[in-house]
Each structure stands twice: as structure tokens, then as C-alpha cells.
Design a protein around this motif. Structure first.
Motif, PDB file in Angstrom:
ATOM      1  N   LEU A 228       0.918  -1.187  -0.084  1.00 52.73           N
ATOM      2  CA  LEU A 228      -0.030   0.030   0.015  1.00 52.73           C
ATOM      3  C   LEU A 228       0.976   1.284   0.147  1.00 52.73           C
ATOM      4  CD1 LEU A 228      -2.899  -0.944   2.434  1.00 52.73           C
ATOM      5  CD2 LEU A 228      -2.931  -1.209  -0.020  1.00 52.73           C
ATOM      6  N   GLY A 229       1.992   1.243   0.643  1.00 48.55           N
ATOM      7  CA  GLY A 229       2.794   2.421   0.688  1.00 48.55           C
ATOM      8  C   GLY A 229       3.500   2.794  -0.569  1.00 48.55           C
ATOM      9  N   VAL A 230       3.894   1.739  -1.160  1.00 49.12           N
ATOM     10  CA  VAL A 230       4.665   1.974  -2.349  1.00 49.12           C
ATOM     11  C   VAL A 230       3.861   2.232  -3.700  1.00 49.12           C
ATOM     12  CG1 VAL A 230       6.130   0.834  -4.342  1.00 49.12           C
ATOM     13  CG2 VAL A 230       6.560   0.547  -1.792  1.00 49.12           C
ATOM     14  N   THR A 231       2.458   1.589  -3.446  1.00 52.74           N
ATOM     15  CA  THR A 231       1.536   2.024  -4.284  1.00 52.74           C
ATOM     16  C   THR A 231       1.089   3.256  -4.342  1.00 52.74           C
ATOM     17  OG1 THR A 231       0.951  -0.438  -4.405  1.00 52.74           O
ATOM     18  CG2 THR A 231      -0.746   1.231  -5.201  1.00 52.74           C
ATOM     19  N   ALA A 232       0.653   4.036  -3.116  1.00 56.51           N
ATOM     20  CA  ALA A 232       0.322   5.316  -2.890  1.00 56.51           C
ATOM     21  C   ALA A 232       1.474   6.368  -3.382  1.00 56.51           C
ATOM     22  CB  ALA A 232       0.027   5.492  -1.573  1.00 56.51           C
ATOM     23  N   GLY A 233       2.682   5.820  -3.238  1.00 57.28           N
ATOM     24  CA  GLY A 233       3.689   6.754  -3.337  1.00 57.28           C
ATOM     25  C   GLY A 233       4.122   6.915  -5.139  1.00 57.28           C
TER      26      GLY A 233
ATOM     27  N   ASP B 286      12.919   8.032 -14.514  1.00 59.61           N
ATOM     28  CA  ASP B 286      12.418   8.466 -15.895  1.00 59.61           C
ATOM     29  C   ASP B 286      12.931   7.890 -16.862  1.00 59.61           C
ATOM     30  OD1 ASP B 286      11.118  10.617 -14.625  1.00 59.61           O
ATOM     31  OD2 ASP B 286      12.700  11.985 -14.654  1.00 59.61           O
ATOM     32  N   ALA B 287      14.287   7.550 -16.645  1.00 59.16           N
ATOM     33  CA  ALA B 287      14.810   6.544 -17.725  1.00 59.16           C
ATOM     34  C   ALA B 287      14.051   5.137 -18.023  1.00 59.16           C
ATOM     35  CB  ALA B 287      16.312   6.320 -17.255  1.00 59.16           C
ATOM     36  N   ALA B 288      13.619   4.634 -16.622  1.00 56.46           N
ATOM     37  CA  ALA B 288      13.093   3.292 -16.988  1.00 56.46           C
ATOM     38  C   ALA B 288      11.601   3.497 -17.737  1.00 56.46           C
ATOM     39  CB  ALA B 288      12.754   2.831 -15.480  1.00 56.46           C
ATOM     40  N   LYS B 289      11.084   4.772 -17.461  1.00 55.56           N
ATOM     41  CA  LYS B 289       9.557   4.886 -18.157  1.00 55.56           C
ATOM     42  C   LYS B 289       9.941   5.063 -19.749  1.00 55.56           C
ATOM     43  CE  LYS B 289       7.403   7.049 -14.031  1.00 55.56           C
ATOM     44  NZ  LYS B 289       7.033   8.401 -13.386  1.00 55.56           N
ATOM     45  N   VAL B 290      11.070   5.935 -19.987  1.00 55.48           N
ATOM     46  CA  VAL B 290      11.328   6.204 -21.278  1.00 55.48           C
ATOM     47  C   VAL B 290      11.575   4.928 -22.187  1.00 55.48           C
ATOM     48  CG1 VAL B 290      12.743   7.522 -22.704  1.00 55.48           C
ATOM     49  CG2 VAL B 290      11.971   8.648 -20.894  1.00 55.48           C
ATOM     50  N   SER B 291      12.100   4.119 -21.388  1.00 52.75           N
ATOM     51  CA  SER B 291      12.557   2.711 -22.106  1.00 52.75           C
ATOM     52  C   SER B 291      11.520   1.964 -22.193  1.00 52.75           C
ATOM     53  CB  SER B 291      13.574   2.047 -21.292  1.00 52.75           C
ATOM     54  OG  SER B 291      13.107   1.601 -19.727  1.00 52.75           O
ATOM     55  N   GLY B 292      10.251   2.303 -21.675  1.00 47.63           N
ATOM     56  CA  GLY B 292       9.192   1.318 -21.879  1.00 47.63           C
ATOM     57  C   GLY B 292       8.998   0.487 -20.910  1.00 47.63           C
ATOM     58  N   ALA B 293       9.490   0.495 -19.787  1.00 43.94           N
ATOM     59  CA  ALA B 293       9.364  -0.549 -18.775  1.00 43.94           C
ATOM     60  C   ALA B 293       7.798  -0.258 -18.074  1.00 43.94           C
ATOM     61  CB  ALA B 293      10.457  -0.538 -17.674  1.00 43.94           C
ATOM     62  N   PRO B 294       7.202  -1.206 -18.032  1.00 45.14           N
ATOM     63  CA  PRO B 294       5.905  -1.306 -17.430  1.00 45.14           C
ATOM     64  C   PRO B 294       5.934  -0.709 -15.771  1.00 45.14           C
ATOM     65  CG  PRO B 294       6.510  -3.493 -17.423  1.00 45.14           C
ATOM     66  CD  PRO B 294       7.530  -2.672 -18.272  1.00 45.14           C
ATOM     67  N   PRO B 295       4.892  -0.372 -15.078  1.00 43.34           N
ATOM     68  CA  PRO B 295       4.893   0.103 -13.780  1.00 43.34           C
ATOM     69  C   PRO B 295       5.413  -0.778 -12.601  1.00 43.34           C
ATOM     70  CG  PRO B 295       2.794   1.130 -14.777  1.00 43.34           C
ATOM     71  CD  PRO B 295       3.592  -0.004 -15.811  1.00 43.34           C
ATOM     72  N   TRP B 296       4.926  -2.148 -12.948  1.00 45.54           N
ATOM     73  CA  TRP B 296       5.319  -3.253 -12.191  1.00 45.54           C
ATOM     74  C   TRP B 296       6.863  -3.571 -12.026  1.00 45.54           C
ATOM     75  CZ3 TRP B 296       5.077  -5.826  -7.894  1.00 45.54           C
ATOM     76  CH2 TRP B 296       5.891  -7.156  -7.825  1.00 45.54           C
ATOM     77  N   ARG B 297       7.503  -3.480 -13.520  1.00 46.29           N
ATOM     78  CA  ARG B 297       8.751  -3.717 -13.438  1.00 46.29           C
ATOM     79  C   ARG B 297       9.594  -2.388 -12.753  1.00 46.29           C
ATOM     80  NH1 ARG B 297      12.628  -6.518 -16.176  1.00 46.29           N
ATOM     81  NH2 ARG B 297      14.432  -5.577 -16.752  1.00 46.29           N
ATOM     82  N   ILE B 298       9.224  -1.352 -12.900  1.00 47.81           N
ATOM     83  CA  ILE B 298       9.654  -0.130 -12.305  1.00 47.81           C
ATOM     84  C   ILE B 298       9.661  -0.493 -10.824  1.00 47.81           C
ATOM     85  CG2 ILE B 298       9.918   2.320 -12.007  1.00 47.81           C
ATOM     86  CD1 ILE B 298       8.902   2.484 -14.812  1.00 47.81           C
ATOM     87  N   ILE B 299       8.786  -0.797 -10.320  1.00 41.17           N
ATOM     88  CA  ILE B 299       8.461  -0.835  -8.860  1.00 41.17           C
ATOM     89  C   ILE B 299       9.407  -1.916  -8.313  1.00 41.17           C
ATOM     90  CG2 ILE B 299       7.007  -1.660  -6.984  1.00 41.17           C
ATOM     91  CD1 ILE B 299       4.636  -0.196  -8.645  1.00 41.17           C
ATOM     92  N   ARG B 300       9.319  -3.180  -9.147  1.00 43.40           N
ATOM     93  CA  ARG B 300      10.128  -4.402  -8.615  1.00 43.40           C
ATOM     94  C   ARG B 300      11.909  -4.086  -8.754  1.00 43.40           C
ATOM     95  NH1 ARG B 300      11.414  -8.988 -11.473  1.00 43.40           N
ATOM     96  NH2 ARG B 300       9.978  -8.340 -13.134  1.00 43.40           N
ATOM     97  N   LYS B 301      12.299  -3.557  -9.984  1.00 42.93           N
ATOM     98  CA  LYS B 301      13.363  -3.580 -10.121  1.00 42.93           C
ATOM     99  C   LYS B 301      14.155  -1.931  -9.693  1.00 42.93           C
ATOM    100  CE  LYS B 301      14.155  -7.076 -12.386  1.00 42.93           C
ATOM    101  NZ  LYS B 301      15.201  -8.316 -12.056  1.00 42.93           N
ATOM    102  N   GLU B 302      13.567  -1.048  -9.607  1.00 40.45           N
ATOM    103  CA  GLU B 302      13.813   0.147  -9.231  1.00 40.45           C
ATOM    104  C   GLU B 302      13.462   0.613  -7.752  1.00 40.45           C
ATOM    105  OE1 GLU B 302      16.204   1.100 -11.226  1.00 40.45           O
ATOM    106  OE2 GLU B 302      15.458   0.134 -12.979  1.00 40.45           O
TER     107      GLU B 302
END
Length: 322
Positions: free
Chosen positions: A126-131, A214-230
Motif C-alpha cells: 500500500l505504501g509503495v502503491t500510493a507513492g 524517468d529513464a526506466a519510463k522512457v525505455s518503456g518499462a511497465p509500472p510493475w517492473r519499475i517498482i520491482r526493479k527500481e
């Protein structure tokens, strides 16, 4: 000129640096050994009980009445402490205090670990999702956290335990032990995750503005991957630090509920239940040593775990070290 201790830090990962700093903290290492000792005796309670030759369920007041007087108090001084009964016998039923303490530690730590894991997972989700998502999701989750933080936790625990138990078992039936355990976990979890959730929300809000996100978003990474990897690798520190502070709080909360009679009850051994027994008139007037063993063991455990939490925090962030 580079110092020798700084040279050994070159080329180390953050985790390795944290481990090196932690090993240098003598207080933290000793506290870790103490905490590990308590968990080991909790896990090995059945083995220790078997080697000791006794268990916490035998009513020695019935099996060996010669050990007790007419009031149910052990005849020998100091609660009947002897080579046969290392920590003495409990006034009344005559349970063996040593094995009851072992199993009581096992019960209390088992419940507290389960509550800690549940609250940490909920706080992360819940914390990471909200943020990360922000917007309306952040607004409503933040309002839920604010609302739950307004609850008086201890009063809520006491009032809600009978209600939660009644959802599983009819008031006319005897409540199984597992139902009380599940109820204790649910009640403490319900009001236990908000502080970690708020911390992770704030940390995630700061992280999502960083360049690597921002770099991960530009590369086309989905939100779940950004949350999990970054995101998640960068919030490990507050998770571990908060976890080491939460668990001893849940130990004392669980013991408090059992002390008040709404948690674990006899014959199931429990830390708080031993305090409740020690506060009775029979024990207080005839065996003041009974409170010594559960009291000292809980103080040692709580102090050691809090010191461990401080050491873990300082190891991850040396700027906070005193």
C-alpha cells in the motif's frame, strides 16, 4: 592519504558496506546473538523439553501432591526450585516453570513474527502503491492511513479480540487455540502497518522523481517492473529498520493481551499469560520468584531487539550513528 579502513570499502556493494559497518558495532553483534538465542530456544522448545524430561502441560499438583501444601504452593523455598525443577513449579496447578517459559517464548515470538511479516507486506504494497501512482490513489490510501492512525490501538485490541473470535466460534463453544492465534494476528495486523506504509509512501514519492525512474519510463518499462526493479531495492533500508522496531512492539502487545485475558489462555503457555499468573494473589504472596524468569527474559529480549534495530539503522546510514 587514504586510511586502511577506507581502502577495504573500495569496490564494495551497499550490502557489503552495511555488513562491514554492522560487524564493527559490538553492541549490535551482541544484541544479534541474544535475539538469535531467543529464537533458537523458541524453535527448539520441544527438543529441550524432551531432553529435560518434562513438558508445560503436566499438572504436578495432581500427579505429585507431596510437592505442594494445602494452598497449592510448592513446599520447597523459592517456588520449588531444585535440580529436578530448574525454575520451580507454578503455584496452583503446578506446571513446570522452565518448560512453560520455553513454550511461552515460542508462542509469543511465533505470533509476533507472523504479525510483523503481515504488516510489512501490507505496508510495502500500500505504501509503495500510493507513492508511485500518486493522484487519487495516493489521496484515498493516505486518508485511510490517517483514519486508522486515529484509533487508540490498545483499546481497539482489547475490544475487538472477543468480536474477532466470535466470527470463528460460537460464544457457547470452547475456543480452539488456533482461533485465538489467528485473531491475535488479524487484530494486531489491522492497526500495525500504517507507520511503515506512510514511511514507504514518502520514500517512494521522492524516488519516483529521480532520473533513473524517468529513464526506466522512457525505455518503456511497465509500472510493475519499475517498482520491482527500481523502487523496492531502494526502500530495503526503511523496511529492515522498521521491521526490527515493530517486532518487539508486537511481542509486548501480544503479551499485554494475554495478560488481560483476551489473548492466549491456559493451558497454552504464553509470555503474557505467565505475567497474568504472577499477578494473582496466590503467587504474589507465596512465590515472588515466579515473576523473575518471564520478566527478566522479556526485558532482555526487548532491549536486545531495540539495540539491534539501532545498530541496523546506523549500519545502513552511518550519518545517523551517535
Amino acid at each position: 592519504m587514504v586510511k586502511a579502513e577506507d581502502e577495504e570499502l573500495v569496490g564494495r556493494s551497499p550490502g557489503q558496506l552495511m555488513w562491514i559497518r554492522f560487524k564493527r558495532d559490538r553492541t549490535g553483534v551482541i544484541s544479534a546473538y541474544v535475539v538469535l538465542f531467543f529464537f533458537l530456544i523458541g524453535l527448539l522448545a520441544p527438543v529441550i523439553s524432551w531432553l529435560y524430561g518434562k513438558n508445560p502441560y503436566t499438572v504436578y499438583a495432581d500427579e505429585r501432591p507431596e510437592l505442594f501444601d494445602s494452598a497449592g504452593v510448592p513446599v520447597q523455598p523459592n517456588g520449588g526450585i531444585s535440580s529436578e525443577f530448574w525454575f520451580g513449579l507454578e503455584p496452583g496447578n503446578g506446571y513446570d516453570v522452565f518448560t512453560k517459559l520455553l513454550y511461552g517464548i515460542r508462542t509469543s515470538l511465533g505470533i509476533s513474527v507472523a504479525v510483523t511479516l503481515a504488516t510489512v507486506l501490507t505496508g510495502i504494497v500500500l505504501g509503495v502503491t500510493a507513492g508511485y501512482l500518486g493522484g487519487r490513489t495516493d489521496y484515498w490510501l493516505s486518508r485511510i492511513i490517517d483514519f486508522l492512525l486515529a484509533f487508540p490501538a490498545q483499546l481497539f485490541f482489547i475490544a475487538s479480540m472477543p468480536v474477532v473470535v466470535s466470527l470463528f466460534v460460537s460464544p457457547r463453544d470452547e475456543t480452539p487455540v488456533y482461533v485465538r492465534v489467528v485473531a491475535l494476528i488479524l487484530v494486531q495486523w489491522f492497526l500495525g502497518w500504517m507507520s511503515l506504509g506512510r514511511i514507504l509512501r514518502g520514500t517512494t514519492l521522492a524516488l519516483r522523481e529521480r532520473e533513473f525512474i524517468d529513464a526506466a519510463k522512457v525505455s518503456g518499462a511497465p509500472p510493475w517492473r519499475i517498482i520491482r526493479k527500481e523502487i523496492l531495492p531502494n526502500v530495503v533500508t526503511p523496511i529492515l529498520v522498521q521491521g526490527t522496531y515493530m517486532l518487539p512492539n508486537f511481542v509486548t502487545a501480544e503479551a499485554g493481551l494475554s495478560f488481560l485475558g483476551v489473548g492466549i489462555v491456559e493451558p497454552t503457555p504464553d509470555w503474557g499469560q505467565m505475567f497474568s499468573k504472577a499477578s494473582t494473589e496466590l503467587v504474589m504472596q507465596n512465590d515472588i520468584t515466579y515473576m523473575f524468569f518471564p520478566g527478566i527474559s522479556m526485558i532482555i529480549f526487548i532491549v536486545a531487539f531495540n539495540l539491534l534495530g539501532d545498530s541496523v539503522r546506523d549500519a545502513f546510514d552511518p550519518k545517523t550513528a551517535r
